[in-house]
Write a protein that holds these residues in place. Structure first.
Motif, short mmCIF file in Angstrom:
data_model
loop_
_atom_site.label_atom_id
_atom_site.label_comp_id
_atom_site.label_asym_id
_atom_site.label_seq_id
_atom_site.Cartn_x
_atom_site.Cartn_y
_atom_site.Cartn_z
N THR A 131 43.74 54.24 36.29
CA THR A 131 42.50 53.87 35.56
C THR A 131 41.31 54.87 35.83
OG1 THR A 131 41.88 52.24 37.05
CG2 THR A 131 43.15 51.63 35.31
N GLY A 132 41.40 55.38 36.80
CA GLY A 132 39.97 56.35 37.29
C GLY A 132 39.06 55.25 37.88
N MET A 133 39.13 54.10 38.36
CA MET A 133 38.24 53.28 38.70
C MET A 133 38.29 53.65 40.41
SD MET A 133 36.63 51.64 36.64
CE MET A 133 36.40 51.91 34.88
N LYS A 134 37.48 52.91 41.02
CA LYS A 134 37.36 53.24 42.64
C LYS A 134 38.09 52.24 43.19
CE LYS A 134 35.61 55.48 46.16
NZ LYS A 134 36.18 56.51 46.32
N GLN A 135 37.86 50.84 42.85
CA GLN A 135 38.58 49.83 43.70
C GLN A 135 38.79 48.59 42.79
OE1 GLN A 135 36.60 49.30 47.48
NE2 GLN A 135 37.61 47.32 47.65
N PHE A 136 39.80 47.81 43.04
CA PHE A 136 40.10 46.73 42.27
C PHE A 136 40.14 45.27 43.18
CE2 PHE A 136 41.84 49.74 39.47
CZ PHE A 136 41.86 49.10 38.07
N THR A 137 40.03 44.23 42.46
CA THR A 137 40.08 42.82 43.10
C THR A 137 41.11 42.37 42.23
OG1 THR A 137 39.16 40.74 43.24
CG2 THR A 137 38.25 41.91 41.61
N PHE A 138 41.88 41.60 42.92
CA PHE A 138 43.16 41.10 42.16
C PHE A 138 43.13 39.41 42.10
CE2 PHE A 138 44.54 45.04 43.74
CZ PHE A 138 45.42 45.58 42.92
N LEU A 139 41.90 38.90 42.48
CA LEU A 139 41.91 37.38 42.09
C LEU A 139 41.97 37.02 40.84
CD1 LEU A 139 38.67 36.94 44.79
CD2 LEU A 139 41.12 36.49 45.15
N PRO A 140 41.52 37.63 39.69
CA PRO A 140 41.51 37.07 38.54
C PRO A 140 42.65 36.80 37.91
CG PRO A 140 39.76 38.91 38.49
CD PRO A 140 40.66 38.88 39.63
N CYS A 141 43.09 35.72 36.97
CA CYS A 141 44.47 35.05 36.84
C CYS A 141 44.75 35.43 35.52
CB CYS A 141 44.56 33.64 37.49
SG CYS A 141 44.51 33.62 39.16
N ALA A 142 43.99 36.12 34.80
CA ALA A 142 44.16 36.32 33.20
C ALA A 142 43.17 37.33 32.76
CB ALA A 142 44.12 34.94 32.46
N GLY A 143 43.43 37.85 31.75
CA GLY A 143 42.72 38.96 31.01
C GLY A 143 41.09 38.30 31.02
N ALA A 144 41.26 37.06 30.46
CA ALA A 144 39.91 36.43 30.02
C ALA A 144 39.20 36.21 31.45
CB ALA A 144 40.15 35.23 29.22
N HIS A 145 39.90 35.68 32.29
CA HIS A 145 39.36 35.69 33.58
C HIS A 145 38.85 36.65 34.23
CE1 HIS A 145 40.11 33.36 37.77
NE2 HIS A 145 38.75 33.32 37.49
N GLY A 146 39.57 37.89 34.18
CA GLY A 146 38.96 39.37 34.58
C GLY A 146 37.73 39.59 33.88
N LEU A 246 29.04 49.92 30.96
CA LEU A 246 30.32 49.69 30.19
C LEU A 246 31.22 48.96 30.57
CD1 LEU A 246 28.67 52.66 29.59
CD2 LEU A 246 30.64 52.71 27.88
N TYR A 247 31.64 47.86 30.13
CA TYR A 247 32.86 47.14 30.39
C TYR A 247 34.29 47.55 29.71
CZ TYR A 247 36.01 43.38 31.68
OH TYR A 247 36.97 42.79 32.16
N TYR A 248 35.28 47.65 29.95
CA TYR A 248 36.38 48.04 29.64
C TYR A 248 37.55 47.15 29.53
CZ TYR A 248 40.38 50.94 27.90
OH TYR A 248 41.55 51.22 27.22
N ASP A 249 37.73 46.64 28.20
CA ASP A 249 38.77 45.61 28.04
C ASP A 249 40.28 46.18 27.97
OD1 ASP A 249 40.82 43.76 27.21
OD2 ASP A 249 39.62 42.86 25.68
N GLY A 250 41.01 46.39 29.22
CA GLY A 250 41.89 46.96 29.40
C GLY A 250 43.14 46.30 29.29
N GLY A 263 37.90 55.21 33.66
CA GLY A 263 37.03 55.77 34.49
C GLY A 263 36.46 57.10 34.00
N ASP A 264 37.06 57.90 33.64
CA ASP A 264 36.83 59.23 32.96
C ASP A 264 36.11 59.16 31.79
OD1 ASP A 264 38.11 60.24 35.24
OD2 ASP A 264 39.86 60.63 34.08
N MET A 265 36.00 58.16 31.01
CA MET A 265 35.30 57.83 29.58
C MET A 265 33.93 57.50 30.17
SD MET A 265 37.82 55.78 27.15
CE MET A 265 39.72 56.05 27.45
#
Ligand SMILES: *Cc1c(COP(=O)(O)O)cnc(C)c1O
Length: 475
Positions: A131-146, A246-250, A263-265
């Protein structure tokens, strides 16, 4: 009513049993039937539980038949747009059900689950690379939760800078419904930006909206129409210059995997749906996983806790398996093949179904119902609902219908990269047969499906007054 349409309780006959364990398996105490010595008496039932009394064959047939009354990605092609119903490889399930993973406990000391931490680390690295992002959190349990988590991060970022005015979030009119919903839950005010005739965010409409009260913009790219937002670089610059993020709904990153990185966009925060793009099962409300990735400047805010422990580990493990099984080279083919399949279907059907936006699509596209041949209006001809219902008779799940809301008869088709050309050709053939039926004998569509256990429920009543308890009449 077939006999297996009954509840398992209705199949029950007193005294009928499926399996009896030998006395050898029981402890001495259980053998002597002094349960109160094994289980504290206040925890014992005072009358026996009313379980169905059935034989093994009753149970097997009951549940096997029940499983076949539904349609799943394991039973047939499921081209549900904005949903990425790709095949879920069975190796994912096999790994996730290994005792070494099944038997761990979230309260276990961390030094005893180093391997699990390593899987989180590697997933973080893989997703960052994709994705070109720096770091992730894995806590959210769904897309909407993310989405909610990402928006909370955006708010924290502005607040920590003493920038308290930023309470508005810009959302395109083509956005997935969860975007404005998550923004509202986060206490943000939603400002809509219009799409232009080509189905893309209208930069001219966007400019005047970018005030110093804007926290950011939520975008999907390719958007819900399956179109790549070409002006994304310019949009990113404009939003950043105005102080927003900018928030990206991935959720549907599928078409980009291996090709382009959010990330590059210029995106600052994003979520992924592991239960779409990364081949873990979905439907029925979960469990899912919506990891959130951030760019460098948001890493310090990533510690926000939005769920207990470490998120849905078994889902993350499935996605990890999927990424490893594909490998670095094959991951690059996901986006291009998903895109090729969608365009192939679009081009093969556009003489029978209305194509409001004719350009090359990404992983999905939208028809606006059947091409009206002039001999039939919507009443005598067939609607999108009729087409969707008729597909079931041929063993295909319907595409997403009546969404996005920009079109009245929307049929949103997303084949994914996991389908063979033969399956896709068969789908195209059936869609063409249905279009001909609509012109020649529409009645057959109006009463479809003819093979499903439930055909046309009143969906409004079913949604508003769901009957969740079955009136059980035991003989
Ligand atoms: C599916 C989807 C979501 C929501 O994901 P959930 O896991 O169902 O909450 C958000 N945005 C888009 C574009 C989606 O397709």
């Amino acid at each position: 009513m077939k006999y297996y349409d009954k509840l398992i309780f209705e199949l029950s006959k007193p005294g009928r049993i499926g399996y009896s364990s030998t006395q050898k398996c029981l402890s001495e105490k259980a053998k002597s039937n002094k349960l109160s010595e094994v289980i504290p008496s206040q925890l014992l039932r005072n009358k026996s539980v009313e379980l169905p009394e059935v034989s093994e064959v009753d149970v097997v047939r009951h549940y096997t038949n029940l499983s076949q009354m539904n349609f799943g990605v394991d039973t047939g092609f499921y081209p549900l747009g904005s949903c990425t119903m790709k095949y879920n490889p069975k190796i994912n399930e096999e790994i996730a059900s290994m005792p070494v993973f099944q038997n761990i406990h979230p309260l276990q000391p961390e030094r005893t689950i180093k391997g699990v931490s390593e899987i989180y680390n590697q997933m973080d690295k893989s997703l960052a690379a994709i994705t070109g992002m720096k770091q992730f959190t894995f806590l959210p349990c769904a897309g909407a939760h993310g989405e909610l988590t990402g928006l909370m991060l955006i708010r924290s970022y502005h607040m920590s800078r003493g920038d308290f005015k930023r309470t508005k979030i810009i959302v395109p009119d083509s956005a997935h419904g969860t975007n404005p919903a998550s923004a509202a839950v986060c206490g943000l005010e939603i400002v809509e930006v219009k799409s232009n005739a080509a189905g893309l965010v209208d930069v001219n409409d966007l400019r005047p909206l970018l005030t110093d009260e804007v926290a950011g913009i939520m975008m999907t790219n390719p958007n819900t129409l399956g179109l790549f937002e070409r002006d994304i670089k310019e949009i990113a610059t404009l939003v950043h210059e105005a102080g927003g993020l900018l928030y990206y709904d991935g959720a549907n990153m599928n078409p980009l995997v291996g090709k382009v990185r959010p990330g590059d966009m210029g995106f600052d925060v994003m979520h992924l749906n592991l239960h779409k793009t990364f081949s873990t099962p979905h439907g029925g409300g979960g469990p899912g996983s919506g990891p959130v990735g951030v760019s460098e400047k948001l890493v310090p805010y990533l510690s926000t806790r939005v769920s207990a422990f470490n998120g849905n580990f078994a889902v993350i493990l499935r996605a990890y398996t999927y990424i490893l099984m594909l490998g670095r080279q094959n991951v690059k083919m996901v986006g291009p093949l998903a895109t090729l399949n969608a365009n192939y279907i679009k081009e093969s059907l556009k003489d029978k179904y209305k194509l409001p936006i004719p350009s090359v699509c990404k992983h999905e596209f939208v028809f606006d119902g059947l091409i009206n041949d002039g001999a039939h209006d919507d009443v005598h001809g067939a609607t999108t609902l009729d087409v969707a219902k008729r597909l079931l008779d041929f063993g295909f799940h319907a595409p997403t219908i009546y969404f996005p809301l920009l079109f009245h008869q929307a049929l949103m088709i997303e084949p994914t990269e996991t389908e063979s050309k033969e399956t896709i050709d068969e789908f195209i053939k059936v869609m063409r047969v249905i279009a001909d039926e609509a012109a020649e004998s529409p009645a057959i569509l109006h009463t479809a499906p003819h093979t499903a256990p439930i055909t046309r429920p009143d969906e409004t009543t079913a949604a508003r007054n769901p009957i969740l308890a079955y009136p059980l009449i035991l003989s």
